[in-house]
Write a protein that holds these residues in place. Sequence first.
Motif, mmCIF file in Angstrom:
data_model
loop_
_atom_site.group_PDB
_atom_site.id
_atom_site.type_symbol
_atom_site.label_atom_id
_atom_site.label_comp_id
_atom_site.label_asym_id
_atom_site.label_seq_id
_atom_site.Cartn_x
_atom_site.Cartn_y
_atom_site.Cartn_z
ATOM 1 N N GLU A 245 -8.694 -4.127 8.121
ATOM 2 C CA GLU A 245 -8.652 -5.597 8.040
ATOM 3 C C GLU A 245 -9.674 -6.106 7.026
ATOM 4 O O GLU A 245 -9.390 -7.023 6.254
ATOM 5 N N SER A 246 -10.854 -5.474 7.007
ATOM 6 C CA SER A 246 -11.902 -5.900 6.072
ATOM 7 C C SER A 246 -11.548 -5.556 4.628
ATOM 8 O O SER A 246 -12.137 -6.102 3.693
ATOM 9 N N ILE A 247 -10.600 -4.648 4.443
ATOM 10 C CA ILE A 247 -10.155 -4.248 3.098
ATOM 11 C C ILE A 247 -8.927 -5.042 2.662
ATOM 12 O O ILE A 247 -8.896 -5.632 1.571
ATOM 13 N N VAL A 248 -7.928 -5.046 3.517
ATOM 14 C CA VAL A 248 -6.618 -5.591 3.142
ATOM 15 C C VAL A 248 -6.662 -7.104 2.941
ATOM 16 O O VAL A 248 -6.075 -7.636 1.977
ATOM 17 N N LYS A 249 -7.357 -7.826 3.818
ATOM 18 C CA LYS A 249 -7.377 -9.289 3.708
ATOM 19 C C LYS A 249 -7.937 -9.783 2.376
ATOM 20 O O LYS A 249 -7.311 -10.616 1.708
ATOM 21 N N PRO A 250 -9.117 -9.302 1.946
ATOM 22 C CA PRO A 250 -9.621 -9.769 0.646
ATOM 23 C C PRO A 250 -8.771 -9.313 -0.538
ATOM 24 O O PRO A 250 -8.709 -10.004 -1.556
ATOM 25 N N ILE A 251 -8.103 -8.173 -0.408
ATOM 26 C CA ILE A 251 -7.230 -7.721 -1.494
ATOM 27 C C ILE A 251 -6.032 -8.661 -1.622
ATOM 28 O O ILE A 251 -5.655 -9.066 -2.723
ATOM 29 N N VAL A 252 -5.431 -9.004 -0.507
ATOM 30 C CA VAL A 252 -4.305 -9.945 -0.532
ATOM 31 C C VAL A 252 -4.773 -11.306 -1.053
ATOM 32 O O VAL A 252 -4.093 -11.944 -1.868
ATOM 33 N N LYS A 253 -5.954 -11.724 -0.616
ATOM 34 C CA LYS A 253 -6.503 -13.017 -1.056
ATOM 35 C C LYS A 253 -6.744 -13.049 -2.567
ATOM 36 O O LYS A 253 -6.669 -14.105 -3.211
ATOM 37 N N SER A 254 -7.003 -11.878 -3.167
ATOM 38 C CA SER A 254 -7.250 -11.812 -4.609
ATOM 39 C C SER A 254 -6.015 -12.180 -5.435
ATOM 40 O O SER A 254 -6.121 -12.484 -6.612
ATOM 41 N N GLY A 255 -4.844 -12.123 -4.780
ATOM 42 C CA GLY A 255 -3.598 -12.378 -5.493
ATOM 43 C C GLY A 255 -2.799 -11.115 -5.765
ATOM 44 O O GLY A 255 -1.776 -11.154 -6.452
ATOM 45 N N PHE A 256 -3.253 -10.008 -5.219
ATOM 46 C CA PHE A 256 -2.565 -8.729 -5.399
ATOM 47 C C PHE A 256 -1.110 -8.820 -4.949
ATOM 48 O O PHE A 256 -0.817 -9.346 -3.879
ATOM 49 N N HIS A 257 -0.199 -8.304 -5.770
ATOM 50 C CA HIS A 257 1.221 -8.331 -5.401
ATOM 51 C C HIS A 257 1.913 -7.013 -5.748
ATOM 52 O O HIS A 257 3.089 -6.969 -6.028
ATOM 53 N N GLY A 258 1.123 -5.925 -5.715
ATOM 54 C CA GLY A 258 1.678 -4.604 -6.017
ATOM 55 C C GLY A 258 2.076 -3.849 -4.770
ATOM 56 O O GLY A 258 2.656 -4.403 -3.841
ATOM 57 N N VAL A 259 1.729 -2.563 -4.737
ATOM 58 C CA VAL A 259 2.088 -1.677 -3.630
ATOM 59 C C VAL A 259 0.819 -1.120 -2.994
ATOM 60 O O VAL A 259 -0.107 -0.720 -3.696
ATOM 61 N N PHE A 260 0.773 -1.114 -1.665
ATOM 62 C CA PHE A 260 -0.302 -0.455 -0.926
ATOM 63 C C PHE A 260 0.108 0.992 -0.644
ATOM 64 O O PHE A 260 1.231 1.248 -0.190
ATOM 65 N N LEU A 261 -0.813 1.924 -0.875
ATOM 66 C CA LEU A 261 -0.596 3.340 -0.558
ATOM 67 C C LEU A 261 -1.763 3.802 0.305
ATOM 68 O O LEU A 261 -2.914 3.770 -0.128
ATOM 69 N N VAL A 262 -1.465 4.211 1.535
ATOM 70 C CA VAL A 262 -2.490 4.504 2.542
ATOM 71 C C VAL A 262 -2.535 5.995 2.861
ATOM 72 O O VAL A 262 -1.494 6.626 3.052
ATOM 73 N N SER A 263 -3.761 6.545 2.937
ATOM 74 C CA SER A 263 -3.896 7.932 3.401
ATOM 75 C C SER A 263 -4.867 8.056 4.567
ATOM 76 O O SER A 263 -5.037 9.145 5.119
ATOM 77 N N SER A 264 -5.520 6.956 4.955
ATOM 78 C CA SER A 264 -6.466 6.979 6.075
ATOM 79 C C SER A 264 -5.734 7.341 7.368
ATOM 80 O O SER A 264 -4.583 6.949 7.580
ATOM 81 N N ASN A 265 -6.417 8.071 8.252
ATOM 82 C CA ASN A 265 -5.783 8.546 9.486
ATOM 83 C C ASN A 265 -6.148 7.720 10.716
ATOM 84 O O ASN A 265 -7.231 7.148 10.765
ATOM 85 N N PRO A 266 -5.230 7.692 11.718
ATOM 86 C CA PRO A 266 -3.891 8.279 11.743
ATOM 87 C C PRO A 266 -2.946 7.501 10.819
ATOM 88 O O PRO A 266 -2.712 6.308 11.030
ATOM 89 N N VAL A 267 -2.439 8.175 9.793
ATOM 90 C CA VAL A 267 -1.851 7.488 8.647
ATOM 91 C C VAL A 267 -0.612 6.654 8.981
ATOM 92 O O VAL A 267 -0.446 5.549 8.449
ATOM 93 N N ASP A 268 0.275 7.147 9.838
ATOM 94 C CA ASP A 268 1.491 6.377 10.137
ATOM 95 C C ASP A 268 1.141 5.069 10.846
ATOM 96 O O ASP A 268 1.685 4.008 10.532
ATOM 97 N N ILE A 269 0.215 5.165 11.789
ATOM 98 C CA ILE A 269 -0.193 3.981 12.548
ATOM 99 C C ILE A 269 -0.948 3.001 11.648
ATOM 100 O O ILE A 269 -0.700 1.787 11.681
#
Length: 315
Positions: free
Chosen positions: A105-129
Amino acid sequence: MLNKAEKFKKVILVGDGAVGSSYAFSMLQNNGADEMVIVDLKEDHVRGDVLDLEDVLPMTSPMKLRYGSYQDAADADLVVITAGVPRKPGETRLDLVAKNARILESIVKPIVKSGFHGVFLVSSNPVDILTTITQEISGFPRERVIGTGTSLDTSRLQVALAHKFDVSTQNIDAMILGEHGDSSFAAYDEATVEGRPLRMVAMEKNISDDDLAQIEVDVRRKGGQIIGLKGATFYGVAISLMRLSKAILYNQNVVMPVSAPLTGQYGLKDIYIGNPAVINASGIAKVIEEPLSDNEIDKMKKSAKQMAEIVMAAK
């Protein structure tokens, strides 16, 4: 006018631990992007890593590489998230999900707020969740949020089968599906060895069902084995992230087993799970419904059910 394959390609890497730095090194070696901005709370470490990594630029690719912040995502094509904390002894999966969900949440919210409109690629675990949670936090369309899923597990399976059947890994077509975790399973019924059904070749080579079941168990345990020996796993997932990144940045239509959003496949929906998908500049262009046997469909449903319960409990 530049087309999708020719446009300037910018990647934001969030998390400069063992996986993140291995990914950055792999991208440099494989001409992965035109610019990479690395973001991490440990500022001095990142600055040192950038200085170290830039020494390979004259011998690899002319990538622009620097330390930055979430605001740099405004014009990025791809955000790769490797940040997170590992599971500690005595800690439940729910505890781990709760902690990493707060970090996300502390990562994704400010990234979206920046105006980002690309693709998120996640590898943090548990990755599917955590891929599911990233999509929910971001509000992005499901196809623009991807997790590494069972791509690493699949690589481990192919290595193990190549050893057992005494063939090259290039001649093994087999996948691990389901959760990247304890409820994953090997899709042996559809697998091939040198273009022939795996189970048929196994019979010819006197490789029993018990042998195949043990390989499946060994694949699940391999990550723990590596961690026990050297403290962390990172090369395999870093290469998986690189391949997925290039598929997105260069619109390559690559098929890989990733954390894919199911929309009715196998009777499942509204959850990310390890399954093959076509990856290109749009993110997940298509989720492929494999012709699984009834037994394997049951395993997929069981895996999805376990993950859904954890996602609900974490909310």
